[in-house]
Design a protein around this motif. Structure first.
Motif, PDB file in Angstrom:
ATOM      1  N   PHE A 154     -12.128  53.714 -69.846  1.00 30.16           N
ATOM      2  CA  PHE A 154     -11.069  52.827 -69.876  1.00 30.16           C
ATOM      3  C   PHE A 154     -10.680  53.005 -68.265  1.00 30.16           C
ATOM      4  O   PHE A 154     -10.217  51.884 -67.701  1.00 30.16           O
ATOM      5  N   GLY A 155     -10.588  54.240 -67.928  1.00 32.86           N
ATOM      6  CA  GLY A 155     -10.241  54.129 -66.388  1.00 32.86           C
ATOM      7  C   GLY A 155     -11.174  53.629 -65.655  1.00 32.86           C
ATOM      8  O   GLY A 155     -10.861  53.068 -64.796  1.00 32.86           O
ATOM      9  N   ALA A 156     -12.531  53.506 -65.892  1.00 26.72           N
ATOM     10  CA  ALA A 156     -13.464  53.095 -64.977  1.00 26.72           C
ATOM     11  C   ALA A 156     -13.434  51.276 -65.250  1.00 26.72           C
ATOM     12  O   ALA A 156     -13.617  50.840 -64.296  1.00 26.72           O
ATOM     13  N   TYR A 157     -13.077  51.068 -66.218  1.00 24.61           N
ATOM     14  CA  TYR A 157     -12.829  49.441 -66.480  1.00 24.61           C
ATOM     15  C   TYR A 157     -11.631  48.938 -65.407  1.00 24.61           C
ATOM     16  O   TYR A 157     -11.922  47.962 -64.864  1.00 24.61           O
ATOM     17  N   LEU A 158     -10.490  49.860 -65.571  1.00 26.25           N
ATOM     18  CA  LEU A 158      -9.543  49.507 -64.569  1.00 26.25           C
ATOM     19  C   LEU A 158      -9.746  49.427 -63.175  1.00 26.25           C
ATOM     20  O   LEU A 158      -9.583  48.412 -62.356  1.00 26.25           O
ATOM     21  N   VAL A 159     -10.495  50.470 -62.707  1.00 24.49           N
ATOM     22  CA  VAL A 159     -10.659  50.620 -61.162  1.00 24.49           C
ATOM     23  C   VAL A 159     -11.875  49.536 -61.000  1.00 24.49           C
ATOM     24  O   VAL A 159     -11.709  48.950 -59.792  1.00 24.49           O
ATOM     25  N   LEU A 160     -12.882  49.414 -61.628  1.00 28.23           N
ATOM     26  CA  LEU A 160     -13.957  48.630 -61.399  1.00 28.23           C
ATOM     27  C   LEU A 160     -13.195  46.926 -61.441  1.00 28.23           C
ATOM     28  O   LEU A 160     -13.743  46.263 -60.666  1.00 28.23           O
ATOM     29  N   SER A 161     -12.387  46.595 -62.370  1.00 30.38           N
ATOM     30  CA  SER A 161     -11.583  45.457 -62.453  1.00 30.38           C
ATOM     31  C   SER A 161     -10.836  45.480 -61.300  1.00 30.38           C
ATOM     32  O   SER A 161     -11.235  44.151 -60.453  1.00 30.38           O
ATOM     33  N   ALA A 162     -10.001  46.162 -60.671  1.00 31.52           N
ATOM     34  CA  ALA A 162      -9.387  46.217 -59.418  1.00 31.52           C
ATOM     35  C   ALA A 162     -10.227  46.088 -58.198  1.00 31.52           C
ATOM     36  O   ALA A 162      -9.883  45.278 -57.403  1.00 31.52           O
ATOM     37  N   LEU A 163     -11.422  46.500 -58.293  1.00 29.33           N
ATOM     38  CA  LEU A 163     -12.283  46.466 -57.170  1.00 29.33           C
ATOM     39  C   LEU A 163     -13.150  45.068 -57.135  1.00 29.33           C
ATOM     40  O   LEU A 163     -13.920  44.766 -56.434  1.00 29.33           O
ATOM     41  N   GLY A 164     -12.933  44.194 -58.442  1.00 33.12           N
ATOM     42  CA  GLY A 164     -13.396  42.783 -58.261  1.00 33.12           C
ATOM     43  C   GLY A 164     -15.009  42.747 -59.120  1.00 33.12           C
ATOM     44  O   GLY A 164     -15.707  42.015 -58.523  1.00 33.12           O
ATOM     45  N   VAL A 165     -15.409  43.874 -59.712  1.00 36.75           N
ATOM     46  CA  VAL A 165     -16.474  43.967 -60.482  1.00 36.75           C
ATOM     47  C   VAL A 165     -16.395  43.009 -61.607  1.00 36.75           C
ATOM     48  O   VAL A 165     -15.330  42.964 -62.339  1.00 36.75           O
TER      49      VAL A 165
ATOM     50  N   GLN B  71      -1.060  40.903 -73.858  1.00 39.96           N
ATOM     51  CA  GLN B  71       0.398  41.031 -73.688  1.00 39.96           C
ATOM     52  C   GLN B  71       0.477  40.685 -71.829  1.00 39.96           C
ATOM     53  O   GLN B  71       1.719  40.369 -71.717  1.00 39.96           O
ATOM     54  N   TYR B  72      -0.310  40.682 -71.236  1.00 38.17           N
ATOM     55  CA  TYR B  72      -0.283  40.396 -69.834  1.00 38.17           C
ATOM     56  C   TYR B  72      -0.933  39.169 -69.353  1.00 38.17           C
ATOM     57  O   TYR B  72      -0.899  38.908 -68.423  1.00 38.17           O
ATOM     58  N   GLY B  73      -1.684  38.661 -70.085  1.00 41.57           N
ATOM     59  CA  GLY B  73      -2.659  37.585 -69.774  1.00 41.57           C
ATOM     60  C   GLY B  73      -4.100  37.740 -69.040  1.00 41.57           C
ATOM     61  O   GLY B  73      -4.997  36.980 -69.119  1.00 41.57           O
ATOM     62  N   SER B  74      -4.095  39.012 -68.295  1.00 41.54           N
ATOM     63  CA  SER B  74      -5.262  39.165 -67.585  1.00 41.54           C
ATOM     64  C   SER B  74      -5.092  40.470 -67.131  1.00 41.54           C
ATOM     65  O   SER B  74      -4.256  41.324 -67.099  1.00 41.54           O
ATOM     66  N   VAL B  75      -6.469  41.286 -66.839  1.00 38.13           N
ATOM     67  CA  VAL B  75      -6.401  42.743 -66.397  1.00 38.13           C
ATOM     68  C   VAL B  75      -5.656  42.497 -65.073  1.00 38.13           C
ATOM     69  O   VAL B  75      -4.918  43.755 -64.737  1.00 38.13           O
ATOM     70  N   ASN B  76      -5.834  41.645 -64.068  1.00 34.51           N
ATOM     71  CA  ASN B  76      -4.938  41.765 -62.910  1.00 34.51           C
ATOM     72  C   ASN B  76      -3.566  41.754 -62.855  1.00 34.51           C
ATOM     73  O   ASN B  76      -2.982  42.521 -62.125  1.00 34.51           O
ATOM     74  N   GLN B  77      -3.264  41.139 -64.004  1.00 27.37           N
ATOM     75  CA  GLN B  77      -1.509  41.091 -64.082  1.00 27.37           C
ATOM     76  C   GLN B  77      -1.142  42.593 -64.654  1.00 27.37           C
ATOM     77  O   GLN B  77      -0.342  43.092 -64.590  1.00 27.37           O
ATOM     78  N   PHE B  78      -2.187  43.232 -65.635  1.00 31.67           N
ATOM     79  CA  PHE B  78      -1.899  44.422 -66.270  1.00 31.67           C
ATOM     80  C   PHE B  78      -1.779  45.424 -65.223  1.00 31.67           C
ATOM     81  O   PHE B  78      -0.863  46.346 -65.153  1.00 31.67           O
ATOM     82  N   LEU B  79      -2.778  45.248 -64.066  1.00 32.00           N
ATOM     83  CA  LEU B  79      -2.673  46.289 -62.949  1.00 32.00           C
ATOM     84  C   LEU B  79      -1.524  46.016 -61.962  1.00 32.00           C
ATOM     85  O   LEU B  79      -1.036  47.149 -61.551  1.00 32.00           O
ATOM     86  N   THR B  80      -0.744  44.880 -61.855  1.00 36.79           N
ATOM     87  CA  THR B  80       0.540  44.694 -60.993  1.00 36.79           C
ATOM     88  C   THR B  80       1.574  44.847 -61.940  1.00 36.79           C
ATOM     89  O   THR B  80       2.670  45.659 -61.464  1.00 36.79           O
ATOM     90  N   ASP B  81       1.562  44.506 -63.245  1.00 39.91           N
ATOM     91  CA  ASP B  81       2.704  44.809 -63.853  1.00 39.91           C
ATOM     92  C   ASP B  81       2.903  46.201 -64.629  1.00 39.91           C
ATOM     93  O   ASP B  81       3.901  46.951 -64.500  1.00 39.91           O
ATOM     94  N   ALA B  82       2.114  46.427 -65.283  1.00 36.11           N
ATOM     95  CA  ALA B  82       2.013  47.711 -66.095  1.00 36.11           C
ATOM     96  C   ALA B  82       1.790  48.900 -65.113  1.00 36.11           C
ATOM     97  O   ALA B  82       2.500  49.954 -65.443  1.00 36.11           O
ATOM     98  N   LEU B  83       0.725  48.612 -64.093  1.00 33.89           N
ATOM     99  CA  LEU B  83       0.243  50.202 -63.313  1.00 33.89           C
ATOM    100  C   LEU B  83       1.082  49.773 -61.807  1.00 33.89           C
ATOM    101  O   LEU B  83       1.112  50.744 -61.088  1.00 33.89           O
TER     102      LEU B  83
END
Length: 263
Positions: free
Chosen positions: A161-172, A233-245
């Motif tokens: 799950f951590g890899a999913y988050l960081v790879l998403s944040a990097l645009g993969v 809950q957030y609409g997208s992983v990008n919104q999760f990164l900005t709102d939740a994290l």
């Protein structure tokens, strides 16, 4: 794939996230982001290999009990940081077969449904959000000439799950992220096959064996349980990164500058 799997012989599931392409055509730098299983059995030779990569941070997502039972052998170059995703090991990766729930013996696919719920919990539990928020703080603090290693017990669920988050944040893109996630089933196949054979030899039912296999491996449905919860809950992983994290656009740009290359 040979370049991606690190030659660590006293640990499991050590992999480099380098080389993956982003949607804008850049690539992750090699030997900057390492995902793995626990470091508690690393011998001096393997610790030296990680030190040669200049690993600066060892981020441990395991529960306090797991860390106490098998403390990390930390590379000489690294600082250890304990960031428990759960207060206890909900993934059951560290438990013996005697500890497993009675339901695994009688209910088909109970292992899979349990793992799906674990992944959903990783998207909203306070302990999980704190752990992954801090994870990104360490990612942003890693120097240009250093690497960051992150792990849990088996290097598949909390790490995945951590890899999913960081790879998403990097645009993969998600398809590539999912392929990396499922690679665990290849890197751990020998261990899982041997373990299932031991369980059958000990007289366990096929229901139990199949449920144990579901706990020991990864499946698209597990990751999708998390991504669906984030979407709802957030609409997208990008919104999760900005709102939740609580990552700012500036943080995300800095992250990409640290870990991506145009080559």
């Amino acid at each position: 794939m040979t370049q991606r799997i690190l030659s660590i012989t006293s640990g499991e599931n050590f992999r480099d996230l380098g080389g993956y392409q982003t949607t804008d055509g850049r690539h992750l730098k090699w030997r900057k982001l390492i995902r793995s299983g626990a470091l508690g059995k690393l011998d001096d030779h393997d610790q030296a290999k990680l030190a040669a990569l200049n690993v600066k941070y060892d981020i441990d997502f395991r529960s306090p009990a797991e860390v106490k039972q098998l403390p990390d052998h930390v590379p000489s170059t690294a600082q250890f940081h304990h960031e428990p995703v759960f207060g206890t090991d909900l993934t059951e990766a560290s438990k013996t077969t005697a500890d497993l729930d009675q339901e695994l013996m009688t209910i088909p696919n109970r292992g899979a449904s349990h793992m799906q719920e674990v992944y959903r919990q990783m998207t909203h539990l306070d302990s999980s959000l704190v752990a992954y928020r801090n994870f990104f703080n360490y990612l942003l603090s890693t120097p240009d000439d250093g690497a960051l290693l992150f792990h849990c017990q088996a290097g598949k669920d909390r790490t995945g799950f951590g890899a999913y988050l960081v790879l998403s944040a990097l645009g993969v893109d998600f398809e590539t992220i999912q392929q990396d996630y499922l690679l665990t089933n290849t890197t751990t196949s020998d261990w899982v096959t041997n373990k299932l054979a031991e369980l059958r030899a000990a007289g366990h039912s096929e229901t139990f064996v199949n449920n144990y296999a579901q706990l020991a491996g990864v499946d698209e449905s597990y990751l999708h349980a998390a991504t669906s919860a984030i979407q709802a809950q957030y609409g997208s992983v990008n919104q999760f990164l900005t709102d939740a994290l609580q990552l700012s656009n500036h943080d995300l740009r800095d992250l990409q500058s640290l870990y991506l290359t145009d080559n």
